[in-house]
Design an enzyme around this catalytic site. Structure first.
Site, short mmCIF file in Angstrom:
data_model
loop_
_atom_site.label_atom_id
_atom_site.label_comp_id
_atom_site.label_asym_id
_atom_site.label_seq_id
_atom_site.Cartn_x
_atom_site.Cartn_y
_atom_site.Cartn_z
N ASN A 1 -2.43 -2.62 9.48
CA ASN A 1 -0.99 -2.56 9.69
C ASN A 1 -0.46 -1.16 9.42
OD1 ASN A 1 -0.36 -5.27 10.46
ND2 ASN A 1 -0.70 -5.91 8.35
N GLN B 1 0.83 -1.20 0.00
CA GLN B 1 0.00 0.00 0.00
C GLN B 1 0.87 1.26 0.00
OE1 GLN B 1 -1.04 -2.53 2.30
NE2 GLN B 1 -2.73 -3.12 0.96
N GLU C 1 -5.15 -10.28 -0.71
CA GLU C 1 -5.67 -8.94 -0.47
C GLU C 1 -6.11 -8.29 -1.78
OE1 GLU C 1 -4.42 -5.02 2.17
OE2 GLU C 1 -2.98 -6.63 1.85
N ARG C 2 -7.32 -7.77 -1.80
CA ARG C 2 -7.83 -7.16 -3.03
C ARG C 2 -6.92 -6.01 -3.47
NH1 ARG C 2 -13.01 -3.27 -1.41
NH2 ARG C 2 -11.86 -2.07 0.13
N ASN D 1 -11.31 -9.03 0.38
CA ASN D 1 -10.09 -9.70 0.81
C ASN D 1 -10.46 -11.14 1.17
OD1 ASN D 1 -7.98 -7.31 1.34
ND2 ASN D 1 -10.01 -6.64 1.95
N ASN E 1 -3.89 0.99 -2.76
CA ASN E 1 -3.30 -0.32 -2.97
C ASN E 1 -2.22 -0.26 -4.04
OD1 ASN E 1 -4.64 -1.91 -1.08
ND2 ASN E 1 -6.35 -2.36 -2.44
N CYS F 1 -2.00 -8.82 6.81
CA CYS F 1 -3.10 -7.88 6.56
C CYS F 1 -3.82 -7.68 7.89
CB CYS F 1 -4.06 -8.43 5.51
SG CYS F 1 -5.51 -7.39 5.21
N ASN G 1 -12.79 -2.78 5.38
CA ASN G 1 -12.76 -3.41 4.06
C ASN G 1 -13.58 -4.69 4.13
OD1 ASN G 1 -10.81 -1.50 3.11
ND2 ASN G 1 -9.18 -2.73 4.03
N CYS H 1 -6.60 0.10 6.50
CA CYS H 1 -5.45 -0.80 6.50
C CYS H 1 -4.91 -0.84 7.92
CB CYS H 1 -4.38 -0.33 5.52
SG CYS H 1 -2.91 -1.39 5.50
#
Length: 303
Positions: free
Chosen positions: A79, A49, A216-217, A198, A68, A225, A165, A77
């Site tokens: 992380n 990302q 992950e999309r 995802n 992304n 993720c 997400n 996101c």
């Protein structure tokens, strides 16, 4: 006129890696094609990302914009939130910061462990139209979806959860046994997921210990993720497969998840790392490292 050069940080949370720009003083807007070129691991910097830290419109510590690797913008996101939380806490000297995202306000907390950050990811969204799904399901703990022959599906009846997400979680006996790199793109873009999803394979191998592999999309297979870890922890607790406190073991390492009973908020705790500092020529997209990050600094300190 000389082209503009902008500094960046390369960070990761358990291997889920990011390029981070500070755009609070000077806005930064890259095209989808530029982001994809920078994200390319062969010819660009390479990342899962791209994170742009901007001024908050509602007066909190910062706004976090997330793109992304393919240039598409997403709302959350986990992380990255830990990584940006760490940067903002180090900058301000505070042990708590609030980050505005397109998924809402997220709160990051310092922990007793070096480089470890806890993020309050808020409440999971569990209704079919909140995830969202393309059709109504009364119970999103196991939706009607399968891949493979009707009478002998390879994967089937995933749990569906939105943690900023959309996520689909398939319970399996071996996360390596299903060729996620092949079925992941099909499932990510299945018509039941109007915003794509995802895809996680999850195996509970001990009490509250869950091994997870994630497609992950907009990215593909990833080492970690954060929102997927949250979604798996919630799905396991909802279905009675685990308690409200779990450890999610991803290829990049473990993430601690607590689905707090008092307010239904999901807390996620894990490590962060600064890999290096660099700069990019915004016209040519040529880039270079300018300084090494945590790992080298720690090695030098220990020597």
């Amino acid at each position: 006129m000389a082209s503009e050069t902008r500094p960046f940080l390369k960070m990761n949370g358990l291997g889920n890696d990011f390029v981070v720009w500070d755009a609070r003083e000077k806005p930064l807007r890259l095209t989808k094609d530029q982001i994809a070129k920078l994200g390319d691991r062969e010819n660009g910097i390479g990342f899962d990302q791209m994170i742009t830290v901007e001024r908050s419109t509602c007066g909190v510590d910062a706004f976090m914009r997330i793109h992304n690797q393919d240039g598409s913008q997403v709302d959350a996101c986990g992380n990255a939130t830990r990584c940006i939380g760490r940067l903002l806490m180090e900058e301000s000297g505070k042990d708590f910061v609030t980050i505005e995202t397109n998924a809402g306000l997220l709160h990051a907390f310092d922990t007793d462990a070096p480089q470890s950050v806890t993020v309050d990811m808020g409440k999971p969204r569990l209704e079919w139209d909140q995830i969202p799904l393309a059709e109504e399901f009364a119970d999103t703990r196991a939706i009607e979806l399968q891949i493979g022959p009707i009478d002998d599906p390879v994967l089937h009846t995933p749990a569906a959860v939105n943690m900023g997400n959309p996520h689909a979680i398939f319970w399996v006996d071996d996360v390596e046994g299903y060729g996620l790199e092949k079925v992941g793109p099909l499932l990510e873009n299945h018509p039941v997921f109007p915003e794509a999803a995802n895809i996680s394979l999850a195996h509970i191998y001990d009490d509250n210990q869950i091994r997870v592999k994630v497609w992950e999309r907009g990215v593909g297979l990833t080492l970690a993720c954060g929102t997927a870890a949250c979604a798996v922890g919630v799905a396991a607790a909802r279905d009675g497969k685990a308690g409200r406190k779990t450890t999610i073991h991803l290829p990049g390492g473990p993430i601690g998840i607590e689905w707090r009973e008092s307010d239904d908020h999901v807390l996620m705790t894990g490590l962060t790392e600064v890999e290096f500092e660099g700069e990019v020529d915004l016209e040519t997209l040529a880039w270079r490292k300018t300084a090494e990050g945590d790992a080298v600094q720690e090695a030098e300190a220990a020597s």
